[in-house]
Design a protein around this motif. Structure first.
Motif, short mmCIF file in Angstrom:
data_model
loop_
_atom_site.label_atom_id
_atom_site.label_comp_id
_atom_site.label_asym_id
_atom_site.label_seq_id
_atom_site.Cartn_x
_atom_site.Cartn_y
_atom_site.Cartn_z
N ILE A 277 40.48 33.41 48.91
CA ILE A 277 40.79 34.98 49.34
C ILE A 277 42.16 34.57 50.27
N GLY A 278 42.04 33.68 51.25
CA GLY A 278 43.47 34.30 51.93
C GLY A 278 45.14 33.91 51.16
N HIS A 279 45.11 33.40 50.09
CA HIS A 279 46.41 34.09 48.97
C HIS A 279 46.60 35.52 48.42
N VAL A 280 45.48 35.25 48.76
CA VAL A 280 45.01 37.58 48.03
C VAL A 280 45.66 38.23 49.53
N PHE A 281 44.64 37.22 50.43
CA PHE A 281 45.20 38.64 51.39
C PHE A 281 46.67 38.51 52.53
N ALA A 343 43.84 45.04 45.79
CA ALA A 343 42.68 44.82 46.19
C ALA A 343 41.18 44.71 45.56
N LYS A 344 41.27 44.41 44.47
CA LYS A 344 40.63 44.92 43.34
C LYS A 344 40.62 42.81 42.95
N ALA A 345 41.58 42.61 42.84
CA ALA A 345 41.13 41.21 42.75
C ALA A 345 40.64 40.79 43.94
N ASP A 346 40.54 40.77 45.46
CA ASP A 346 39.88 40.71 46.05
C ASP A 346 38.45 40.76 45.84
N GLU A 348 36.98 41.10 43.69
CA GLU A 348 36.30 40.06 42.57
C GLU A 348 36.32 38.38 42.67
N LEU A 349 36.63 38.43 43.66
CA LEU A 349 36.86 36.95 44.47
C LEU A 349 35.56 36.91 45.39
N ARG A 350 35.44 38.12 46.59
CA ARG A 350 34.33 38.11 47.10
C ARG A 350 33.02 38.14 46.47
N SER A 351 32.33 38.34 44.78
CA SER A 351 32.01 37.93 44.18
C SER A 351 31.38 37.19 43.69
N SER A 352 32.19 36.04 43.49
CA SER A 352 31.57 34.96 43.23
C SER A 352 32.24 34.31 41.41
N PRO A 353 33.45 34.55 41.52
CA PRO A 353 33.60 34.58 39.86
C PRO A 353 33.77 33.26 39.16
N PRO A 354 32.90 32.85 38.02
CA PRO A 354 32.93 31.98 37.85
C PRO A 354 34.48 30.90 37.85
N VAL A 359 41.20 34.60 37.95
CA VAL A 359 41.66 35.78 38.80
C VAL A 359 42.85 36.29 39.16
N LEU A 360 42.98 34.87 39.58
CA LEU A 360 44.66 34.93 40.62
C LEU A 360 45.95 35.36 39.34
N GLU A 361 45.72 34.70 38.00
CA GLU A 361 47.04 34.64 37.51
C GLU A 361 46.75 35.84 37.14
#
Length: 380
Positions: A277-281, A343-346, A348-354, A359-361
């Motif tokens: 999440i920090g990298h996405v920010f 924003a979409k990736a952020d 998704e990350l906050r929704s606890s993906p497996p 997600v980042l890739e």
């Protein structure tokens, strides 16, 4: 990043054996590079190119394929077809994980088995399995990754050489810095080498990059040594530099380099995948900065401070690079689409993906423009 200075270092042994085999008569028709140690992957890639891909033939005999956009059927068809322009072909095939996703993939593994029963002797297939993390101590390997490795061995182990690119240990990273710098005429003190490795969490790609900067710094100061104080002064912004290197690769649509830098950032993060999440920010902040520079048509670093307000400015070392990146986006809508993807990736990350790394890739692939939306969603 030569292997000349790595002899005797345990962490580099698998890469050295692989390159010795590829360069000799015992070369196998295919290999799987297991592990997300991007530094060792780059050593392997450069060694293969040096041994088998002449510079003047690279456009004809080197193929970088991604299973997110090229089917395994097409990849094997390319490998089986003799090239009229080159005597030998090398195929790097990324995203091997897609062969082990949804469905049984019986047809895919059947065609792989058929190919390796009668491979083209003038082609080398190298599958990249960088979705698997191989720690230096394999006993600490994640159970999911153990299962992934086992599946690869069961399906490709009889046909391909399996090359385990484990994370470089801190001790080997320190020895590498000491040897590599000495070979270039500069002596790192033991404390300086250890601080460099510790500060960058043994992320070898970043260590190599920062070591080169320190060597240049020593040369500019007319010294042949690097001290602990030099490392403490010069490397404080190293992780931030890696982020700007990532956005530079993205802006140049260089997906392989961008993915390698992403893996380096993740490997160097104290929180591992939890730092996603920090990298996405930070990506979002950089994209917003580029959007402003693009809109204001900023062309030199003197003007950048006038359009970016305090608290939203960039590090001085990154100013020129960020301006160059922003100017590559001739259509500002590319930047706004990038912000929406971030924003979409952020979310998704906050929704606890497996799998946060996945997600980042996918985000990096989307930003680099190397896959269509439908192809990226298929990876989900």
């Amino acid at each position: 990043m030569s292997t000349a200075q790595t002899s005797g270092l345990k962490s580099f042994a698998a890469a050295e054996r692989f390159l010795a085999e590829v360069s000799g008569d015992a070369r196998r028709p295919g290999y799987v590079l297991l592990g997300d140690e991007a530094f060792l992957y780059e050593i392997c890639r450069k060694g293969v190119l040096a041994a088998l891909v002449p510079d003047d033939m690279r456009d004809f005999c080197l193929h970088d394929l991604d299973l997110a956009s090229t089917s395994i059927f097409d990849a094997l068809d390319l490998a089986q077809t003799p090239s009229l322009m080159a005597p030998f072909q090398v195929l790097f095939i990324r995203n091997l994980k897609l062969l082990y996703g949804r469905g049984q993939k019986k047809d895919e593994f059947a065609v792989l088995d058929a190919y390796f029963r009668s491979p083209n002797p003038q082609a080398l297939l190298i599958f990249v399995a960088d979705h698997i993390a191989l720690p230096q101590d394999l006993r600490r390997m994640d159970m999911t990754d153990k299962e992934r490795v086992e599946k690869i061995r069961e399906t490709l182990g009889d046909s391909c050489g399996i090359v385990e690119l484990q994370r470089v240990s801190e001790d080997d990273a320190i020895k590498w810095v000491l040897r590599e710098s000495k070979a270039k005429g500069v002596v790192f003190t033991d404390d300086a080498a250890r601080e460099l490795v510790d500060a960058l969490s043994a992320d070898m790609l970043t260590i190599a990059s920062e070591m080169e900067k320190l060597l240049l710094y020593a040369g500019a100061m007319q010294r042949n040594t690097v001290e602990l104080a030099d490392v403490e002064t010069m490397v404080s912004a190293a992780k931030q530099r890696s982020l700007y290197e990532l956005t530079d690769a993205i802006s140049q649509k260089d997906a392989p380099r961008a993915l390698a830098l992403l893996h380096g950032l993740l490997n160097a993060s104290d929180g591992g995948e939890d730092a996603a999440i920090g990298h996405v920010f930070m990506l979002a902040k950089t994209y917003r900065q580029m959007l402003i520079l693009n809109e204001k048509q900023v062309k030199d670093s003197r003007a950048i401070w006038q359009v970016l307000w305090p608290g939203f400015r960039v590090a001085p070392f990154a100013a020129d690079a960020l301006i160059a990146q922003a100017r590559r986006y001739r259509d500002r809508s590319d930047l706004t689409r990038g912000l929406r993807a971030i924003a979409k990736a952020d979310l998704e990350l906050r929704s606890s993906p497996p799998d946060k790394r996945l997600v980042l890739e996918r985000l990096v692939m989307r930003l680099a423009g190397k896959a269509t939306e439908s192809e990226l969603e298929a990876v989900s």
